[in-house]
Design a protein around this motif. Structure first.
Motif, PDB file in Angstrom:
ATOM      1  N   GLU A  76       0.818  -1.217   0.000  1.00 39.64           N
ATOM      2  CA  GLU A  76       0.000   0.000   0.000  1.00 39.64           C
ATOM      3  C   GLU A  76       0.848   1.263   0.000  1.00 39.64           C
ATOM      4  O   GLU A  76       0.557   2.217  -0.716  1.00 39.64           O
ATOM      5  CB  GLU A  76      -0.909   0.017   1.231  1.00 39.64           C
ATOM      6  N   HIS A  77       1.882   1.263   0.817  1.00 37.80           N
ATOM      7  CA  HIS A  77       2.675   2.473   1.035  1.00 37.80           C
ATOM      8  C   HIS A  77       3.635   2.795  -0.109  1.00 37.80           C
ATOM      9  O   HIS A  77       3.858   3.957  -0.434  1.00 37.80           O
ATOM     10  CB  HIS A  77       3.440   2.335   2.355  1.00 37.80           C
ATOM     11  N   CYS A  78       4.228   1.749  -0.695  1.00 36.07           N
ATOM     12  CA  CYS A  78       5.262   2.015  -1.698  1.00 36.07           C
ATOM     13  C   CYS A  78       5.247   1.012  -2.847  1.00 36.07           C
ATOM     14  O   CYS A  78       6.262   0.852  -3.534  1.00 36.07           O
ATOM     15  CB  CYS A  78       6.634   2.033  -1.035  1.00 36.07           C
ATOM     16  N   SER A  79       4.147   0.325  -3.027  1.00 31.66           N
ATOM     17  CA  SER A  79       4.024  -0.693  -4.081  1.00 31.66           C
ATOM     18  C   SER A  79       5.127  -1.747  -3.992  1.00 31.66           C
ATOM     19  O   SER A  79       5.559  -2.287  -5.002  1.00 31.66           O
ATOM     20  CB  SER A  79       4.026  -0.037  -5.464  1.00 31.66           C
ATOM     21  N   GLY A  80       5.600  -2.010  -2.766  1.00 36.84           N
ATOM     22  CA  GLY A  80       6.644  -3.018  -2.560  1.00 36.84           C
ATOM     23  C   GLY A  80       8.026  -2.592  -2.998  1.00 36.84           C
ATOM     24  O   GLY A  80       8.932  -3.411  -3.077  1.00 36.84           O
ATOM     25  N   LYS A  81       8.219  -1.293  -3.256  1.00 32.33           N
ATOM     26  CA  LYS A  81       9.530  -0.802  -3.697  1.00 32.33           C
ATOM     27  C   LYS A  81      10.312  -0.288  -2.493  1.00 32.33           C
ATOM     28  O   LYS A  81       9.828   0.543  -1.721  1.00 32.33           O
ATOM     29  CB  LYS A  81       9.361   0.288  -4.741  1.00 32.33           C
ATOM     30  N   LEU A  82      11.537  -0.793  -2.362  1.00 33.05           N
ATOM     31  CA  LEU A  82      12.407  -0.480  -1.230  1.00 33.05           C
ATOM     32  C   LEU A  82      13.764  -0.007  -1.722  1.00 33.05           C
ATOM     33  O   LEU A  82      14.146  -0.261  -2.854  1.00 33.05           O
ATOM     34  CB  LEU A  82      12.607  -1.742  -0.373  1.00 33.05           C
ATOM     35  N   VAL A  83      14.488   0.658  -0.828  1.00 33.30           N
ATOM     36  CA  VAL A  83      15.885   1.009  -1.087  1.00 33.30           C
ATOM     37  C   VAL A  83      16.680   0.578   0.134  1.00 33.30           C
ATOM     38  O   VAL A  83      16.310   0.883   1.272  1.00 33.30           O
ATOM     39  CB  VAL A  83      16.070   2.522  -1.339  1.00 33.30           C
ATOM     40  N   MET A  84      17.762  -0.148  -0.110  1.00 36.91           N
ATOM     41  CA  MET A  84      18.636  -0.546   1.000  1.00 36.91           C
ATOM     42  C   MET A  84      20.010   0.062   0.782  1.00 36.91           C
ATOM     43  O   MET A  84      20.445   0.272  -0.354  1.00 36.91           O
ATOM     44  CB  MET A  84      18.708  -2.058   1.136  1.00 36.91           C
ATOM     45  N   THR A  85      20.642   0.373   1.909  1.00 31.78           N
ATOM     46  CA  THR A  85      21.990   0.928   1.877  1.00 31.78           C
ATOM     47  C   THR A  85      22.694   0.531   3.159  1.00 31.78           C
ATOM     48  O   THR A  85      22.092  -0.090   4.047  1.00 31.78           O
ATOM     49  CB  THR A  85      21.950   2.465   1.684  1.00 31.78           C
ATOM     50  N   ILE A  86      23.958   0.884   3.273  1.00 32.57           N
ATOM     51  CA  ILE A  86      24.707   0.565   4.478  1.00 32.57           C
ATOM     52  C   ILE A  86      24.315   1.533   5.593  1.00 32.57           C
ATOM     53  O   ILE A  86      23.860   2.645   5.348  1.00 32.57           O
ATOM     54  CB  ILE A  86      26.233   0.614   4.240  1.00 32.57           C
ATOM     55  N   SER A  87      24.494   1.098   6.816  1.00 38.96           N
ATOM     56  CA  SER A  87      24.333   1.981   7.965  1.00 38.96           C
ATOM     57  C   SER A  87      25.660   2.703   8.167  1.00 38.96           C
ATOM     58  O   SER A  87      26.726   2.116   7.975  1.00 38.96           O
ATOM     59  CB  SER A  87      24.006   1.168   9.216  1.00 38.96           C
ATOM     60  N   LEU A  88      25.591   3.964   8.549  1.00 38.20           N
ATOM     61  CA  LEU A  88      26.826   4.712   8.801  1.00 38.20           C
ATOM     62  C   LEU A  88      27.359   4.496  10.212  1.00 38.20           C
ATOM     63  O   LEU A  88      28.502   4.842  10.491  1.00 38.20           O
ATOM     64  CB  LEU A  88      26.591   6.207   8.576  1.00 38.20           C
ATOM     65  N   SER A  89      26.541   3.932  11.092  1.00 38.73           N
ATOM     66  CA  SER A  89      26.965   3.802  12.489  1.00 38.73           C
ATOM     67  C   SER A  89      27.113   2.365  12.962  1.00 38.73           C
ATOM     68  O   SER A  89      27.675   2.128  14.025  1.00 38.73           O
ATOM     69  CB  SER A  89      25.973   4.540  13.396  1.00 38.73           C
ATOM     70  N   GLU A  90      26.604   1.413  12.206  1.00 36.88           N
ATOM     71  CA  GLU A  90      26.653   0.006  12.601  1.00 36.88           C
ATOM     72  C   GLU A  90      27.003  -0.844  11.395  1.00 36.88           C
ATOM     73  O   GLU A  90      26.876  -0.409  10.265  1.00 36.88           O
ATOM     74  CB  GLU A  90      25.284  -0.443  13.147  1.00 36.88           C
ATOM     75  N   ARG A  91      27.380  -2.072  11.640  1.00 39.61           N
ATOM     76  CA  ARG A  91      27.696  -2.999  10.551  1.00 39.61           C
ATOM     77  C   ARG A  91      26.427  -3.763  10.176  1.00 39.61           C
ATOM     78  O   ARG A  91      26.298  -4.966  10.409  1.00 39.61           O
ATOM     79  CB  ARG A  91      28.809  -3.934  11.012  1.00 39.61           C
ATOM     80  N   CYS A  92      25.465  -3.015   9.643  1.00 40.47           N
ATOM     81  CA  CYS A  92      24.195  -3.593   9.229  1.00 40.47           C
ATOM     82  C   CYS A  92      23.694  -2.819   8.010  1.00 40.47           C
ATOM     83  O   CYS A  92      24.328  -1.858   7.582  1.00 40.47           O
ATOM     84  CB  CYS A  92      23.172  -3.534  10.367  1.00 40.47           C
ATOM     85  N   LEU A  93      22.557  -3.257   7.480  1.00 42.97           N
ATOM     86  CA  LEU A  93      21.939  -2.573   6.347  1.00 42.97           C
ATOM     87  C   LEU A  93      20.677  -1.869   6.810  1.00 42.97           C
ATOM     88  O   LEU A  93      19.975  -2.363   7.688  1.00 42.97           O
ATOM     89  CB  LEU A  93      21.579  -3.584   5.250  1.00 42.97           C
TER      90      LEU A  93
END
Length: 152
Positions: free
Chosen positions: A28-45
């Motif tokens: 509903e919110h974004c038609s299932g479209k996402l963007v992922m990137t690195i975290s600047l403060s942790e070793r996660c996405l």
């Protein structure tokens, strides 16, 4: 929108399935479209619904061009940003380079952060969570009272 933690398995191709409780919201919110990137403060996405990411990208675009710190942040976030879309099974592919950055293998943790969620290697998240829990006493000694008022 996103809260809680979920244990998730990556398949052999590096895909993860979004928990069913969020699939409809994302559709509903974004038609299932996402963007992922690195975290600047942790070793996660960090994974954002596309509209939330577009707001961040607009702010990054307006950073001063000659400010080296601002440009470094922009390079890291935009340079690692990857668009993805939920497939018919509610899955999306995490690129190999991002899996390597966050150390993601078979077992991962999805941690809700309201307008985004984070993807952590399970062992890294458990260690970080324990570390943060050990610091709560010090955090609550904040003289501004702002953190203390959040504790239920």
């Amino acid at each position: 929108m996103f809260r809680g933690d979920f244990s998730i398995s990556l398949d052999a191709k590096g895909r993860m399935a979004v928990p069913s409780r969020y699939r409809e919201r994302l559709a509903e919110h974004c038609s299932g479209k996402l963007v992922m990137t690195i975290s600047l403060s942790e070793r996660c996405l960090s994974v954002y619904p596309l509209p939330a990411w577009q707001g961040i990208e607009a702010k990054l675009e307006n950073l001063p061009a000659f400010d080296s710190k601002a440009q470094a942040i922009s390079h890291l976030l935009i340079g690692h940003a990857t668009e993805c879309e939920l497939d018919s099974h509610g899955r999306f592919l995490i690129p190999q380079s991002l899996r390597e950055f966050a150390g993601l293998e078979k077992s991962i943790k999805m941690i809700g952060q309201v307008r985004k969620f984070e993807l952590w290697a399970e062992g890294v998240w458990l260690a970080r969570r324990d570390e943060l829990l050990g610091q709560v006493g010090d955090m609550l000694e904040d003289p501004s009272e702002s953190l203390r008022s959040l504790v239920l």
